[in-house]
Scaffold this active site. Structure first.
Site, mmCIF file in Angstrom:
data_model
loop_
_atom_site.group_PDB
_atom_site.id
_atom_site.type_symbol
_atom_site.label_atom_id
_atom_site.label_comp_id
_atom_site.label_asym_id
_atom_site.label_seq_id
_atom_site.Cartn_x
_atom_site.Cartn_y
_atom_site.Cartn_z
ATOM 1 N N GLU A 14 0.814 -1.220 0.000
ATOM 2 C CA GLU A 14 0.000 0.000 0.000
ATOM 3 C C GLU A 14 0.848 1.270 0.000
ATOM 4 O OE1 GLU A 14 -3.167 2.344 2.900
ATOM 5 O OE2 GLU A 14 -2.375 0.396 3.484
ATOM 6 N N ASP A 15 1.919 1.287 0.790
ATOM 7 C CA ASP A 15 2.631 2.538 1.049
ATOM 8 C C ASP A 15 3.999 2.661 0.390
ATOM 9 O OD1 ASP A 15 0.530 3.357 2.620
ATOM 10 O OD2 ASP A 15 1.395 2.600 4.478
#
Length: 750
Positions: free
Chosen positions: A102-103
């Site tokens: 996600e990051d």
């Protein structure tokens, strides 16, 4: 509207709730994590954990948490929580990698290639969706995705719960608005899910941390009350434990007796939902007895009932009939020493592990038995409700409606009934066949026309009991719909929302016309100019004041009976008059002589250049010495003095000719009106204690209003006069020291 000038949120929360300002402890390092995993899985694959840590550390190398710590401390803390629950190496690896996709630039395909399909599936299950793509629905879609993944492997939710728990411990470092939103979401979704899975250790901490963020002052007050009463309670608890230990020795049973910890959110909920006072709740003593075998559980129960008298109706055998989340224990309540009530739980050590760690304990034993390999369908055999979990997200395409459905489904259910095909449906206590129909499907609910319970025809408002077999009959008419009468007896939030939604959609246009006609008739009855009022956009302003989108929504609310016609008309006419009063025109300063008759009640304010002019302190903001003030010349009533931050000042400042310089000059005759609000946990004698303290400080009370909310909070507003405003701080401090009062402050109304 009430205006308050709060203290800085961060410093206030840090003082009231230090728990949400947690930073990573040194023990949360990789070595501690490995030791914890080895304790539960001596033959587990530790190498995959080390590889996952190195990968996560590289991916997050340039990132920081909002607390200022390196980002890797978060996945490490999440992995540590799961390791303490007993999960195996692959789940721990997924926890370490859960934010990488996600990051960071580390993709899911790369993760799959390096760590395998199982770890990749777990990481993907907890990865949030693209917020740009989903907009406001991102949160609902994220939960939907997690639920779908959870139906395949329950460890997805365990990772998500651990992720939310560590984030909750650091909510003090994020903006208050964002923390409050996350805390509400946690109480509505994640804590109930933890309860569904039987993980009390996570559920209790999530509830307390969310409670601390949403109501920090109430949290601090209950925490203070608990600490004040702890010594006396501990002394009584020792007496009870000594008596039970004596019984265990006589029975020659090896066991452990302990006091049950008090959860602050649980105390608050009992005050709100059951209407109990704090002393009644906290004086209720609870102990827990852990023994080796089920036979010992029943032997200890018999011994306790022989020593103390049990309360009728308070014995529950969850060993023979476990709860929906596999919880097992014997519960009984007895009249203990000195006539005080004592709650007792009796369970084996294995049952205690299940109660604290729930389905996580099952994964621990499965992975040990299978040599670290897991069966994705194994959890479903333990938790029957997971077999139907995909139905929740398949029922509706609307993310918001899905989220409401999910909140209902995971709530505490007390009645379990069957469909004719044997499917179990969980419903709230007191639920009816209509609730059952809407639980099966929305369209089934809308078209319901009759019902059978256990083969017999029953009225639709009949209450269902656990074990009932329910069959509903539906209408074949495509225009069939629910009855308005159903709102009077349905018990589930889902059914109530579905019925209300049907009527809102079908009858909105009719309600708009009814509301418009009702307002027009009322205006004509009062000889008010309908077209003139509508032309001044007053209705649009009133609609916004009442939090409606536009005038059409306001008309619909009136037509549906949500807002009274008279209330709308009063607000509209008041708004029009206010606009006319502030319109430009000739300014007439009152004659000097006329103001002499008013000087006996000195305002404490001087007008520069006109010392004898009549001065009035505005009631909309009640200024007192020390406040920054602004003066405005009125027609025939002298000078009106407002606080500089009064909401009316901006409109008055548009007419600069009326603005005049004023300054404080209080005398011994000056009296100032002060409004204060007292917020407290509701209890008997509270109002008399507050008024007594005010009287002791020689405060002249002009008016008082008290209301108690559904949350058992007492909100009291007092209006009084005082000459020396320095005295106000002493009064506020004295009221704040009253037992159960968690806040008191001066307010200005506008």
């Amino acid at each position: 509207m009430t205006e308050i000038t709060p203290a800085p949120a961060q410093s206030s929360l840090r003082r009231l709730v230090p728990r949400i300002f947690s930073r990573a402890a040194p023990r949360e390092g990789l070595e501690q994590l490995v030791r914890t995993v080895r304790a539960h899985h001596p033959k587990g694959d530790i190498a995959i954990i080390d590889r996952a840590y190195q990968t996560a550390a590289r991916a997050h190398a340039q990132q920081k948490r909002q607390s200022g710590e390196p980002y890797i401390t978060h996945p490490l803390a999440v992995a540590q929580i799961l390791a303490e629950l007993g999960l195996g190496p692959r789940a721990i690896a997924a926890a370490l990698l859960h934010d990488t996709v996600e990051d960071t630039s580390y993709g899911l395909d790369q993760l799959t290639a390096e760590f395998g399909d199982e770890v990749a599936m777990l990481v993907d299950g907890v990865t949030k969706l693209d917020k740009v793509k989903y907009g406001d629905a991102a949160q609902a879609e994220t939960v939907r995705k997690m639920i779908v993944a959870m139906s395949r492997d329950i460890r997805v939710l365990l990772i998500k719960l651990a992720d939310r728990l560590h984030n909750a411990r650091t909510w003090g470092f994020v903006p208050p608005e964002k923390a409050a939103k996350k805390a509400t979401e946690t109480l509505e979704i994640y804590a109930p899910l933890a309860n569904r899975l039987g993980i009390q250790a996570i559920k209790s901490e999530l509830e307390d941390l969310s409670f601390a963020v949403l109501h920090p002052k109430i949290y601090a007050e209950i925490d203070s009350l608990v600490r004040q009463r702890t010594p006396q309670r501990e002394q009584y608890l020792e007496t009870v434990i000594d008596a039970v230990d004596t019984d265990l020795r006589e029975l020659r049973i090896r066991g452990r007796v302990m006091g049950r910890p008090k959860q602050l959110y649980s105390v608050y909920q009992k005050m709100v939902l059951r209407g109990r006072e704090f002393d009644d709740i906290y004086d209720l003593i609870g102990i827990r007895i852990l023994v080796t075998t089920v036979r010992d559980c029943y032997a200890v129960l018999g011994s306790i009932h022989a020593r103390w008298t049990p309360l009728p109706g308070r014995f529950k055998d969850y060993i023979a009939t476990p709860k929906f989340n596999l919880y097992q224990s014997l519960h009984t309540t007895v009249i203990g020493p000195n006539g005080r009530t004592v709650e007792i739980q009796i369970r084996t050590h294995e049952m205690h592990q299940q109660a604290e760690f729930g389905v996580a304990a099952h994964w621990k034993y499965k992975e040990r038995m299978n040599g670290g390999k897991t069966d994705a369908k194994a959890a479903d055999a333990d938790m029957a409700w997971l077999a139907h979990i995909s139905d929740w997200q398949a029922e509706t395409a609307d993310p918001g409606e899905f989220l409401d459905s999910l909140r209902f489904e995971i709530g505490a259910k007390e009645v379990y009934v069957f469909t004719p095909k044997g499917r179990v449906i969980g419903l709230p206590a007191g639920a009816t066949p209509v609730d059952f129909a809407y639980a099966v499907h929305t369209e089934v609910g809308h078209r319901t026309m009759g019902a059978k319970v256990n083969g017999r025809l029953v009225p639709l408002e009949s209450s269902l009991s656990s074990g009932d077999v329910v069959e509903v009959f539906t209408s074949k008419n495509p225009d069939a719909g629910p009855s308005q009468d159903w709102m009077g007896f349905v018990r589930s939030t889902r059914a109530r929302n579905k019925i209300r939604g049907w009527f809102t959609k079908e009858r909105r246009e009719e309600a708009v016309e009814q509301g418009k006609d009702a307002i027009a008739r009322a205006l004509r009855r009062q000889n008010l100019p309908v077209q003139r009022l509508r032309g001044q956009d007053a209705f649009t302003e009133v609609a916004h004041q009442l939090k409606y989108e536009d005038v059409t929504a306001l008309y619909a609310a009136v037509g549906e009976g949500h807002v009274s016609t008279q209330s709308v008309i009063e607000k509209v006419t008041a708004l029009v008059r206010a606009q006319e009063d502030t319109s430009t025109g000739p300014i007439d300063l009152p004659a000097v002589g006329r103001s002499r008759q008013k000087r006996d009640s000195d305002s404490g304010v001087l007008v520069r250049g006109a010392p004898d002019i009549l001065v009035k302190l505005a009631k909309c903001c009640t200024p007192v010495p020390g406040d920054e003030i602004v003066g405005f010349v009125t027609r025939g009533s002298g000078v009106s003095v407002h606080r500089a931050d009064c909401t009316n000042v901006s409109s008055l400042m548009q007419d600069e000719e009326r603005v005049i310089d004023v300054a404080w000059a209080p005398t011994t005759k000056s009296l100032f009106r002060v409004h204060i609000q007292v917020e407290a946990l509701d209890r008997s004698g509270l109002l008399s204690d507050v008024t007594r303290v005010l009287s002791e400080h020689h405060v002249n009370i002009l008016s008082a209003s008290v209301q108690t909310t559904n949350d058992r909070l007492a909100l009291s507003r007092f209006v009084f006069e005082m000459g020396d405003t320095v005295h106000l701080d002493r009064v506020l401090n004295a009221v704040r020291r009253i037992d159960a009062v968690y806040d008191v402050y001066r307010v200005t109304s506008s």
